[in-house]
Design a protein around this motif. Structure first.
Motif, short mmCIF file in Angstrom:
data_model
loop_
_atom_site.label_atom_id
_atom_site.label_comp_id
_atom_site.label_asym_id
_atom_site.label_seq_id
_atom_site.Cartn_x
_atom_site.Cartn_y
_atom_site.Cartn_z
N ALA A 98 77.50 24.78 93.90
CA ALA A 98 77.33 23.32 93.80
C ALA A 98 77.51 22.64 95.14
O ALA A 98 76.74 21.74 95.50
N VAL A 99 78.51 23.04 95.92
CA VAL A 99 78.78 22.33 97.18
C VAL A 99 77.81 22.72 98.28
O VAL A 99 77.73 22.04 99.31
N THR A 100 77.07 23.81 98.08
CA THR A 100 76.07 24.23 99.09
C THR A 100 74.64 24.12 98.57
O THR A 100 73.71 24.53 99.25
N ASP A 101 74.47 23.54 97.39
CA ASP A 101 73.14 23.49 96.78
C ASP A 101 72.13 22.74 97.64
O ASP A 101 70.95 23.08 97.67
N HIS A 102 72.60 21.73 98.38
CA HIS A 102 71.69 20.94 99.22
C HIS A 102 71.12 21.77 100.36
O HIS A 102 70.14 21.36 101.00
N HIS A 116 84.63 12.12 98.69
CA HIS A 116 83.19 12.06 98.92
C HIS A 116 82.48 11.34 97.77
O HIS A 116 81.26 11.46 97.63
N ASP A 117 83.25 10.62 96.95
CA ASP A 117 82.70 9.83 95.84
C ASP A 117 82.01 10.69 94.79
O ASP A 117 81.06 10.24 94.13
N VAL A 118 82.48 11.92 94.62
CA VAL A 118 81.95 12.79 93.57
C VAL A 118 82.80 12.60 92.32
O VAL A 118 84.03 12.75 92.38
N PRO A 119 82.21 12.26 91.17
CA PRO A 119 82.99 12.10 89.94
C PRO A 119 83.64 13.42 89.52
O PRO A 119 83.01 14.48 89.55
N VAL A 120 84.92 13.34 89.13
CA VAL A 120 85.67 14.53 88.75
C VAL A 120 86.49 14.25 87.49
O VAL A 120 87.18 13.24 87.43
N THR A 121 86.40 15.13 86.52
CA THR A 121 87.33 15.14 85.41
C THR A 121 88.22 16.36 85.60
O THR A 121 87.74 17.50 85.57
N LEU A 122 89.51 16.15 85.87
CA LEU A 122 90.47 17.24 86.07
C LEU A 122 91.40 17.27 84.86
O LEU A 122 92.14 16.33 84.61
N VAL A 123 91.35 18.38 84.12
CA VAL A 123 92.19 18.55 82.94
C VAL A 123 93.21 19.64 83.21
O VAL A 123 92.84 20.80 83.43
N ALA A 124 94.48 19.27 83.24
CA ALA A 124 95.57 20.23 83.40
C ALA A 124 96.03 20.67 82.03
O ALA A 124 96.40 19.85 81.19
N VAL A 125 95.99 21.99 81.78
CA VAL A 125 96.36 22.54 80.49
C VAL A 125 97.77 23.11 80.60
O VAL A 125 98.02 23.99 81.43
N TYR A 148 63.17 26.12 96.21
CA TYR A 148 62.50 25.76 94.97
C TYR A 148 62.50 24.27 94.67
O TYR A 148 61.90 23.82 93.72
N ALA A 149 63.19 23.50 95.47
CA ALA A 149 63.19 22.05 95.27
C ALA A 149 63.78 21.39 96.48
O ALA A 149 64.59 21.97 97.19
N GLU A 150 63.37 20.17 96.74
CA GLU A 150 63.97 19.41 97.82
C GLU A 150 65.21 18.73 97.31
O GLU A 150 65.22 18.15 96.24
N GLY A 151 66.29 18.82 98.08
CA GLY A 151 67.54 18.18 97.66
C GLY A 151 68.28 19.03 96.64
O GLY A 151 68.06 20.24 96.53
N ASP A 152 69.15 18.41 95.89
CA ASP A 152 70.03 19.13 94.98
C ASP A 152 69.37 19.41 93.64
O ASP A 152 68.59 18.62 93.13
N ARG A 153 69.74 20.55 93.07
CA ARG A 153 69.20 20.94 91.78
C ARG A 153 70.27 20.95 90.70
O ARG A 153 69.99 20.71 89.53
N ILE A 154 71.52 21.24 91.07
CA ILE A 154 72.61 21.32 90.11
C ILE A 154 73.07 19.91 89.76
O ILE A 154 73.39 19.12 90.64
N TYR A 181 85.95 23.29 101.66
CA TYR A 181 85.47 22.93 102.99
C TYR A 181 83.99 22.59 103.06
O TYR A 181 83.45 22.42 104.15
N HIS A 182 83.33 22.49 101.91
CA HIS A 182 81.88 22.31 101.93
C HIS A 182 81.39 21.14 101.08
O HIS A 182 80.19 20.98 100.89
N VAL A 183 82.28 20.34 100.58
CA VAL A 183 81.90 19.21 99.72
C VAL A 183 81.12 18.18 100.52
O VAL A 183 81.45 17.89 101.68
N THR A 184 80.10 17.62 99.92
CA THR A 184 79.36 16.51 100.50
C THR A 184 79.19 15.43 99.44
O THR A 184 79.48 15.64 98.25
N SER A 185 78.69 14.29 99.85
CA SER A 185 78.44 13.20 98.90
C SER A 185 77.30 13.55 97.94
O SER A 185 77.10 12.85 96.94
N ASP A 186 76.55 14.62 98.22
CA ASP A 186 75.46 15.04 97.34
C ASP A 186 75.93 15.98 96.24
O ASP A 186 75.13 16.36 95.37
N THR A 187 77.19 16.41 96.28
CA THR A 187 77.70 17.36 95.29
C THR A 187 77.67 16.76 93.89
O THR A 187 77.99 15.59 93.69
#
Length: 342
Positions: free
Chosen positions: A205-209, A306-315, A214-220, A272-278
């Protein structure tokens, strides 16, 4: 009175944002943290799946481990007239990027899809184990065409072999013939992984860009990461890091003798590879398992920077990876994927 009520509501919102204990039955909403208790039963293993077909051992490359299973939602079947073959998967010409017209046509599938990656410390594990096969069928029962992949393993094939393989599998999913065969919408593809598979899913996901084959930009479009190690650097050796035995497993995967001289450690760490496109993330992590909780907490913080939406669930407890998937957690995952894949 009105002011006091506003203050109370603000306090309640703050508690929720900080991850106060929430009901297991509630679904994640938006970008948030929460802590839950879990049932010890792996819910997908407890179900019977009617009408879910599994197409086993489809090759996406020439190596014996470059195989995947496809779990199909009920009332669907692959178009066997265009099912990709072993020759096509291994052929160099099959890796050529399709033209824009082919991509536009390929995007016309109707179903969302998930690429699923098993765990096993990057050194063992199998897509066909009962637990991973059950999760594959469960996701299919929720409407997702699910591609459950095997990949080369360390120490015989250290990093980046496993990552290269799952990236190749993702490329295979985006081939026009695959999209057509399994009726997959190229704009509705997510990834799911547990443990080492969570690390690989996050890395995809963090390197998909970086991939333009097979596609321009992100696919995931969505990522589910359960207990994935996200920082494989010397941070692992701190007092609150992973155990000595797991450090050895990480080093075998990285192909390094020590962390001090291991450039692969940073390259293999999603942190170390997160971008705003993640793509948006759902992260599940148990509070007392052998992968430290801080790995997912720090990774979630980096995603949010990087303004990436995250749902973090601690079990609460020690459940690792897909062992977290009791009924409530399974429903949370399905809800998250449905929200982002449509």
């Amino acid at each position: 009175m009105r002011s006091g009520r506003r203050t109370l509501l603000a306090l309640v919102a703050a508690v929720v944002a900080l991850g106060a204990v929430a009901s297991c039955s509630s679904d994640p909403v938006g970008d948030e943290n929460r802590t839950v208790t879990a049932d010890p039963v792996i819910y997908p293993l407890s179900l019977r799946y009617h009408g879910i077909d599994v197409v086993a051992d489809v090759p996406y490359g020439s190596d014996a481990l470059q195989r995947l299973d496809v779990c199909l939602p009920a009332d669907s079947a692959p178009d066997t007239t265009t099912t990709p073959t072993a020759t096509a998967a291994a052929s160099p010409s099959a890796s050529a990027a399709p033209d824009a017209g082919a991509l536009e046509e390929a995007a016309g599938g109707t179903r969302p899809a998930v690429l699923m990656i098993h765990g096993g410390s990057w050194s063992h594990g199998d897509k066909a184990t009962a637990a991973y096969r059950a999760v594959c069928k469960y996701l299919a029962s929720e409407g997702f065409v699910t591609f459950n992949v095997d990949y080369r393993l360390a120490p015989t094939d250290p990093f980046p072999a496993g990552l290269d393989d799952v990236r190749r599998a993702l490329d295979w999913v985006f081939r026009p013939t695959t999209l057509s065969t399994y009726d997959v919408d190229s704009k509705r593809v997510g990834v799911f992984g547990g443990s080492a598979g969570g690390n690989l899913a996050a890395m995809l996901a963090v390197t998909d860009h970086d991939s333009t084959a097979y596609a321009e930009g992100d696919r995931i479009r969505a990522v589910v990461d359960l207990s994935g190690p996200t920082n494989l650097t010397t941070r692992s050796t701190d007092a609150d890091g992973v155990s000595a035995s797991f450090q050895r497993k990480q080093l075998l995967y990285l192909g390094c003798r020590t962390y001090a001289e291991c450039p692969a450690a940073t390259r293999a760490s999603p942190e170390y590879h997160v971008t705003s496109d993640t793509a948006p993330f759902f992260i599940g992590h148990s509070t007392d398992e052998f992968i430290p909780m801080w790995e997912s907490q720090e990774f979630a913080a980096t995603l949010r920077k990087h303004d990436v939406p995250v749902t973090l669930v601690a079990v609460e407890g020690t459940a690792h990876s897909i062992a977290q998937l009791d009924q409530a957690m399974s429903k949370r995952v399905a809800t998250f994927l449905r929200r982002h894949l449509g």
